[in-house]
Motif scaffolding. Structure first.
Motif, PDB file in Angstrom:
ATOM      1  N   GLY A 137     -23.455  39.727  36.736  1.00  0.00           N
ATOM      2  CA  GLY A 137     -23.591  40.468  35.486  1.00  0.00           C
ATOM      3  C   GLY A 137     -25.026  40.582  35.009  1.00  0.00           C
ATOM      4  O   GLY A 137     -25.419  41.596  34.439  1.00  0.00           O
ATOM      5  N   GLU A 138     -25.820  39.552  35.238  1.00  0.00           N
ATOM      6  CA  GLU A 138     -27.183  39.569  34.712  1.00  0.00           C
ATOM      7  C   GLU A 138     -28.212  40.118  35.688  1.00  0.00           C
ATOM      8  O   GLU A 138     -29.298  40.494  35.285  1.00  0.00           O
ATOM      9  CB  GLU A 138     -27.573  38.164  34.253  1.00  0.00           C
ATOM     10  N   THR A 139     -27.884  40.140  36.967  1.00  0.00           N
ATOM     11  CA  THR A 139     -28.876  40.597  37.947  1.00  0.00           C
ATOM     12  C   THR A 139     -28.480  41.883  38.652  1.00  0.00           C
ATOM     13  O   THR A 139     -29.338  42.549  39.228  1.00  0.00           O
ATOM     14  CB  THR A 139     -29.115  39.529  39.031  1.00  0.00           C
ATOM     15  N   GLY A 140     -27.206  42.208  38.673  1.00  0.00           N
ATOM     16  CA  GLY A 140     -26.749  43.380  39.409  1.00  0.00           C
ATOM     17  C   GLY A 140     -26.546  43.115  40.886  1.00  0.00           C
ATOM     18  O   GLY A 140     -26.330  44.049  41.665  1.00  0.00           O
ATOM     19  N   MET A 141     -26.635  41.856  41.307  1.00  0.00           N
ATOM     20  CA  MET A 141     -26.422  41.518  42.724  1.00  0.00           C
ATOM     21  C   MET A 141     -24.982  41.826  43.118  1.00  0.00           C
ATOM     22  O   MET A 141     -24.084  41.806  42.275  1.00  0.00           O
ATOM     23  CB  MET A 141     -26.650  40.016  42.960  1.00  0.00           C
ATOM     24  N   ASP A 142     -24.770  42.076  44.423  1.00  0.00           N
ATOM     25  CA  ASP A 142     -23.393  42.199  44.887  1.00  0.00           C
ATOM     26  C   ASP A 142     -22.816  40.783  44.996  1.00  0.00           C
ATOM     27  O   ASP A 142     -23.521  39.788  44.847  1.00  0.00           O
ATOM     28  CB  ASP A 142     -23.304  42.973  46.198  1.00  0.00           C
ATOM     29  N   GLU A 143     -21.526  40.700  45.248  1.00  0.00           N
ATOM     30  CA  GLU A 143     -20.854  39.397  45.223  1.00  0.00           C
ATOM     31  C   GLU A 143     -21.403  38.434  46.278  1.00  0.00           C
ATOM     32  O   GLU A 143     -21.597  37.248  46.009  1.00  0.00           O
ATOM     33  CB  GLU A 143     -19.342  39.569  45.405  1.00  0.00           C
ATOM     34  N   ALA A 144     -21.681  38.930  47.475  1.00  0.00           N
ATOM     35  CA  ALA A 144     -22.172  38.059  48.547  1.00  0.00           C
ATOM     36  C   ALA A 144     -23.541  37.468  48.196  1.00  0.00           C
ATOM     37  O   ALA A 144     -23.780  36.267  48.375  1.00  0.00           O
ATOM     38  CB  ALA A 144     -22.248  38.826  49.863  1.00  0.00           C
TER      39      ALA A 144
END
Length: 161
Positions: A137-144
Motif C-alpha cells: 500500500g505504501e510503496t506500490g510494490m507487487d506482492e512478490a
C-alpha cells in the motif's frame, strides 16, 4: 353468508387472542433489548487504541469497527478506515465529525514510525500478511517484491538498502 355456530366463534376468538399475545410479546422484547441497556463509558484514546488493536488481532474486525463508532461518533466509512489503518500498522486518521476540530491523525499511544519499523512490529506480532499489505500500500510494490522486503527485515536494525 354461512351461519357461525358457537364452536366456530370460540375458535375465531381464540385465534385473535393468541395473535394479540404474540404481538405484545414481540413488542416487549424489542423495547427491552440491547438498545435499552446503559451506554458504554467513553474510553480515552490510548485505551480505545488498545482495545481495537486487540479485537483486530483476534480477528473480530466488525466488533472493532462497532467499538470505534460507539466511542468516537464516526460514521461507518471513517470507523472502518480507522480500523483498517490500525490493522495495517498505520497511525489512524479521523475525518470531520461532531466534536472534531480538524482532520488528521488521532493520538496513538506510540509515535508514527518509518515503514521498516512498522513492518518489524507487525512481524514481531505474527502479522506478516498485514506487513506485506502495508508495504504494498505504501510503496506500490507487487506482492512478490513486498514479500521479499518483509522477509528481508530481521527483528531489529535498519532496513536493507
Amino acid at each position: 353468508m354461512a351461519n357461525i355456530g358457537p364452536t366456530e366463534l370460540l375458535i375465531f376468538v381464540a385465534v385473535i387472542a393468541v395473535s394479540a399475545a404474540f404481538l405484545i410479546g414481540v413488542a416487549r422484547r424489542s423495547t427491552s433489548g440491547p438498545a435499552a441497556s446503559a451506554p458504554r463509558p467513553r474510553l480515552d484514546p490510548a485505551e480505545l487504541h488498545h482495545q481495537v488493536t486487540g479485537l483486530i488481532a483476534a480477528g473480530k474486525t466488525v466488533q472493532a469497527v462497532k467499538l470505534v463508532r460507539e466511542q468516537t461518533g464516526l460514521g461507518l466509512a471513517d470507523a472502518k478506515r480507522y480500523t483498517d489503518d490500525l490493522a495495517a500498522g498505520r497511525p489512524p486518521h479521523r475525518a470531520f465529525h461532531p466534536g472534531a476540530t480538524a482532520p488528521g491523525p488521532i493520538a496513538a499511544p506510540q509515535p508514527a514510525a518509518d515503514l521498516a519499523t512498522r513492518v518489524r512490529h507487525l512481524k514481531a506480532a505474527g502479522r506478516t500478511e498485514q506487513a506485506v499489505f502495508l508495504v504494498r500500500g505504501e510503496t506500490g510494490m507487487d506482492e512478490a517484491d513486498a514479500q521479499r522486503f518483509v522477509d528481508s527485515l530481521d527483528g531489529s536494525g535498519p532496513a536493507p538498502s
